[in-house]
Structure formats: structure tokens, C-alpha cells
Design an enzyme around this catalytic site. Structure first.
Site, PDB file in Angstrom:
ATOM      1  CD  GLU A   1      -2.702   2.616  -3.705  1.00 46.31           C
ATOM      2  OE1 GLU A   1      -3.370   3.661  -3.678  1.00 46.31           O
ATOM      3  OE2 GLU A   1      -3.040   1.582  -3.098  1.00 46.31           O
ATOM      4  CG  HIS A   2      -0.075   6.194  -0.400  1.00 43.68           C
ATOM      5  ND1 HIS A   2      -0.643   7.312   0.159  1.00 43.68           N
ATOM      6  CD2 HIS A   2      -0.988   5.191  -0.252  1.00 43.68           C
ATOM      7  CE1 HIS A   2      -1.838   7.011   0.636  1.00 43.68           C
ATOM      8  NE2 HIS A   2      -2.071   5.730   0.403  1.00 43.68           N
TER       9      HIS A   2
ATOM     10  CD  GLU B   1      -5.427   5.179   3.121  1.00 43.10           C
ATOM     11  OE1 GLU B   1      -6.094   4.425   2.411  1.00 43.10           O
ATOM     12  OE2 GLU B   1      -4.275   5.588   2.807  1.00 43.10           O
TER      13      GLU B   1
ATOM     14  CG  HIS C   1      -1.883   1.125   1.252  1.00 40.98           C
ATOM     15  ND1 HIS C   1      -2.287   1.709   2.423  1.00 40.98           N
ATOM     16  CD2 HIS C   1      -2.503   1.815   0.264  1.00 40.98           C
ATOM     17  CE1 HIS C   1      -3.114   2.699   2.157  1.00 40.98           C
ATOM     18  NE2 HIS C   1      -3.261   2.793   0.864  1.00 40.98           N
TER      19      HIS C   1
END
Length: 474
Positions: free
Chosen positions: A91-92, A168, A88
Site C-alpha cells: 500500500e505504501h 508507524e 500494508h
């Protein structure tokens, strides 16, 4: 079959949507015609570049746009303890610049071309997509291909993005009692399967993450021979293939991409329970049974029977949970059933519920277990089964009108090892399910020895705690 894009950090792959409403099939198209429409399938053109990149192209001229998606066979289920959340965070960081396009350039160019772009990480894959005017597809091709090998991963940007991901996590999981319950639930339900870990990562692992961890992860998995390029829209397949060769062809493959260990879930030997204490207004319940997926089912029909079973319980206003628990007895404000059978590993058949004010959680639990017992005792009626099958057809028609859905379905099935061609078999396999098969999977798999139950025990809500909107949107 799970069919919608998960948001980044969500711990599911593509969730089940069997139908919009049977009304669509009933009022606008007779079932026989609907079946024929679903079966009229535009062919998928498959190519493979010399560096191992697979390219899937499907022509759909209903709108002058192209959906381009690049799927990598890596997600949270590939991560090991201590390194959760890496997929993840990568991905950022994919939006934080390459040698050729510094931070911000990717988004600026995409916006200037009137396109939209985003990405999502799931258990079994990570995907990046652009929706762009078909005539400008080459712009997206050039930009996306540059990110396969060209990330700079600046330490300063990494430190900032890890903090964004932690925020998040707080907003999507730690401050959401039902999401927190789900995370604790899966951690107990799975002991050795990597589905034990949340996609967004455990907070301790995010705190300890280093940019060197990220770089090693990126270099290991982000390669053309570990990816699938999917393009659906108003395009010519041969032209798309030429563009793919131009922009992706020069990329070097990674030698010896690791083959994930099986990490087979240990056989459950009895009921597991967990109580989660968190600030909340009402209690909440999740119940998960160990079930096979399409990838490992002993009988090909079993996953489809489980899929139909989920829709019998929770397939719209006429489903059993809605009729009997929500509207009938009025004991539940929410009640749902879902089955995830198209991952690369076996998953769960999940029931969940929230009592109405004044009702006890135990009442909802008993009612859900009674629903399971009813399915084990009596085969479903022909009328009820026909309704569910009509919903499947309606859902297929509705979703196949979306170019993005078509691309997502191809990419997801290919990435988990099931193969994109399975999509063409889905309707026929659902239509072939019998009442006896539904009863058989209920008896075989929805049993206490394979059951995990999580209960949310509401704690007082702090009225002074600020409710800030998330600031992690890219």
C-alpha cells in the site's frame, strides 16, 4: 455491521457503528418514516470487464463529486508467517511511482485537480480511493488504473518505506499500551486463524522483508480479476462503465490467482488469559468470545442478534455499560462492546474496560461478566430493544448521506465474499431480531470455554522518553 474506514495498520476491518444517536430518529423523523427512507435504495449498477474486473456504480447527485475506490481481495489475513505486513507495505509503495508516473506525480496531479486520495489496509482487503469533482473522474481513473500493473518498486524507495512502516508500528502499537494489549490479545485468542497476525506486521518480519517479497506479492494479487472498482456520486453509470473499459480494460489478468486456504480456527477448549506489561497510567481489560460471522453462521439471524446485543451493552448514553458501569457504579472510566461479523472469517465479540482511579481491574472484569450473565438469564425488554432498533435506523440514515460510506460498504462486502447486495438486507434483519434470539446467542457463544482475557498491567512511565509526533503520513 462495521462501517468506518480503518487507518492503515489498524487490525480491524470496518468497525460497528449502529447509530449516531437515537435523537436523530426521535426528533427529526418518526421510526416508520425512517424505515421507509432507509428502504428507498438507489440501485447499484454492476458490470464486469473481459479481464475480470468487477465495476459497481451508484448514482448520488446530492453533491457534485465522485468517490472512486479500487478494492483488492488481499490483506493481512492472506499473509503467512514470516511475511506479515506485506499488504500494508505494498500500500505504501503504491505511492512511489510507476513507469508512466514517477514518484510524486500521482499526488501532484490529484492535488492539482482539487481532489483527495488515500488508502487503507485491513485484514481482508486493501483499498485505494479518490474523492474528486465528478467532471474530473477520468483523471482518477487514468492514474489509479496505471498502478494496477505499472509499479516500478524501486529498491531505494522500498528501504525508506519499510522504515516508515516500522515507525508507524512503534507509534501506533508499541507506544500505545491499549493498542499493544489488543495486538497481544488477538495473537492469543486466535491460534490458527490468520487474524492472529497484526495488519501492520510483526517487527521481525518487517526487518527481514525484501523488495523481492514485495514484488512477488504485488504481481500475485494486484490484478483486475482480483479487484472491484466502486464509484459513487454525481455520475452516469453508463459513462463510468465506458471509462472503466477505456482505462482498466487493457490490463491483463493474472492467471490462477491463489485461493486462500481455509485456515479455520481450532476449537477453543477453555479460558485463555494473558497479562501485558507496558508503561501506562491505568490498567485495561479486553475480553473476547469466539463467535460466528455472517459468512459461516449456522443460523442467518445469529450475527444480527450479536450485533444488537453489542448495541444493548454499548449503544450510546442509554446503553447498559454507560448507565451501570460508567455513570451508575462509577467503577469504569471506559467500557465498550463490539461485534465484527462481516469479515471473510469468524471473529470475536469483544468487551473492554478501564477502571476509574482507585478501582481495581478485577472489579470491572466482574461487572462485565455480570452484564453477560444478565443477558443470558433474562430476555431484554421490548422498550430496550426498540431503542436499539431506532438507533440502527438513525445510523443508517446518517451514514447513507455520505457518498464515501456508501462506496466503502459496497467494496468491503464484495471483497470479503458476502456480496454488496447484503447491505440492502441489513435493516430488515436487524428489525427482525427478537429478545429470545439475543438471549439465545448470549447463552450459546458468550461462554467461558470460548473466552480470551487480556489484562494490561501498568508499568512506570519514563518521564524522559520523548513524545514525538509521527512522521509517516504520506
Amino acid at each position: 455491521m462495521r462501517r468506518i474506514l480503518p487507518f492503515a495498520g489498524q487490525n480491524r476491518n470496518i468497525k460497528t457503528i449502529l447509530a449516531v444517536s437515537v435523537v436523530f430518529a426521535g426528533f427529526f423523523m418518526p421510526p416508520a418514516q425512517a424505515i421507509e427512507r432507509v428502504k428507498v435504495e438507489v440501485p447499484v449498477h454492476e458490470y464486469k470487464l473481459d479481464n475480470g474486473l468487477k465495476v459497481l456504480v451508484k448514482q448520488d447527485k446530492r453533491a457534485p463529486i465522485a468517490v472512486m475506490q479500487l478494492w483488492y481481495k488481499v490483506g493481512s489475513s492472506y499473509e503467512s508467517n514470516g511475511l506479515t505486513g506485506l499488504s500494508h507495505v505494498v500500500e505504501h509503495m503504491m505511492f512511489k511511482g510507476t513507469t508512466k508516473h514517477p514518484t510524486g506525480e500521482f499526488n501532484r496531479i490529484i492535488a492539482e485537480n482539487g481532489a483527495e486520495d488515500n488508502a487503507f489496509t485491513a485484514q481482508d482487503y486493501t483499498a485505494y480511493y479518490q474523492v474528486i469533482a465528478a467532471e474530473r473522474l477520468e483523471v482518477a481513473m487514468e492514474l489509479e488504473s496505471d498502478r494496477v500493473r505499472g509499479l516500478t518498486l524501486p529498491p531505494g524507495e522500498f528501504r525508506k518505506e519499510v522504515e516508515v512502516v516500522k515507525e508507524e508500528r512503534r507509534w501506533r502499537t508499541e507506544d500505545k499500551p491499549t493498542a499493544l494489549t489488543y495486538e497481544q490479545f488477538t495473537a492469543v485468542a486466535f491460534l490458527s486463524s490468520p487474524y492472529h497476525n497484526p495488519t501492520i506486521g510483526w517487527m521481525a518480519d518487517l526487518n527481514a522483508m525484501k523488495v523481492e517479497d514485495l514484488r512477488a506479492w504485488y504481481e500475485r494479487w494486484y490484478a483486475p480479476n482480483n479487484a472491484t472498482l466502486v464509484v459513487v456520486g454525481d455520475v452516469d453509470p453508463a459513462n463510468v462503465y465506458e471509462l472503466a473499459k477505456k482505462y482498466y480494460g487493457p490490463l491483463k489478468p493474472t492467471e490462477n490467482i491463489p485461493v486462500p486456504k481455509p485456515q479455520t480456527e481450532v476449537v477453543q477448549k477453555g479460558l485463555r488469559t494473558i497479562k501485558v506489561k507496558a508503561p501506562a497510567e491505568l490498567p485495561y481489560l479486553m475480553m473476547g468470545y469466539k463467535v460466528p460471522g455472517m459468512i459461516n453462521a449456522n443460523q442467518k439471524w445469529e450475527p444480527y442478534a450479536l450485533d444488537v446485543l453489542a448495541s444493548i451493552l454499548d449503544g450510546g448514553n442509554s446503553s447498559r455499560l454507560a448507565k451501570e458501569l460508567i455513570r451508575g457504579k462509577e467503577i469504569a472510566s471506559e467500557a465498550s462492546a463490539s461485534y465484527s461479523g462481516d469479515g471473510r472469517l469468524p471473529d470475536l465479540f469483544i468487551l473492554s474496560g478501564m477502571p476509574t482511579k482507585g478501582e481495581k481491574l478485577e472489579t470491572v472484569k466482574t461487572a462485565l461478566l455480570e452484564q453477560v450473565a444478565n443477558l443470558q438469564k433474562e430476555p431484554v425488554s421490548a422498550d430496550e430493544l426498540e431503542r436499539v432498533k431506532a438507533q440502527v435506523i438513525a445510523g443508517e440514515i446518517y451514514q447513507r448521506d455520505s457518498q464515501q460510506h456508501q462506496a466503502t460498504l459496497l467494496g468491503a462486502l464484495e471483497s470479503v465474499g458476502l456480496g454488496y447486495k447484503l447491505a440492502d438486507e441489513y435493516v430488515d434483519n436487524i428489525l427482525a431480531v427478537t429478545p429470545e434470539q439475543i438471549q439465545a446467542v448470549a447463552k450459546k457463544y458468550l461462554v467461558e470455554d470460548g473466552l480470551t482475557i487480556a489484562e494490561l498491567d501498568p508499568q512506570p512511565i519514563d518521564p524522559n522518553k520523548p513524545k514525538n509526533a509521527p512522521r509517516f503520513v504520506r
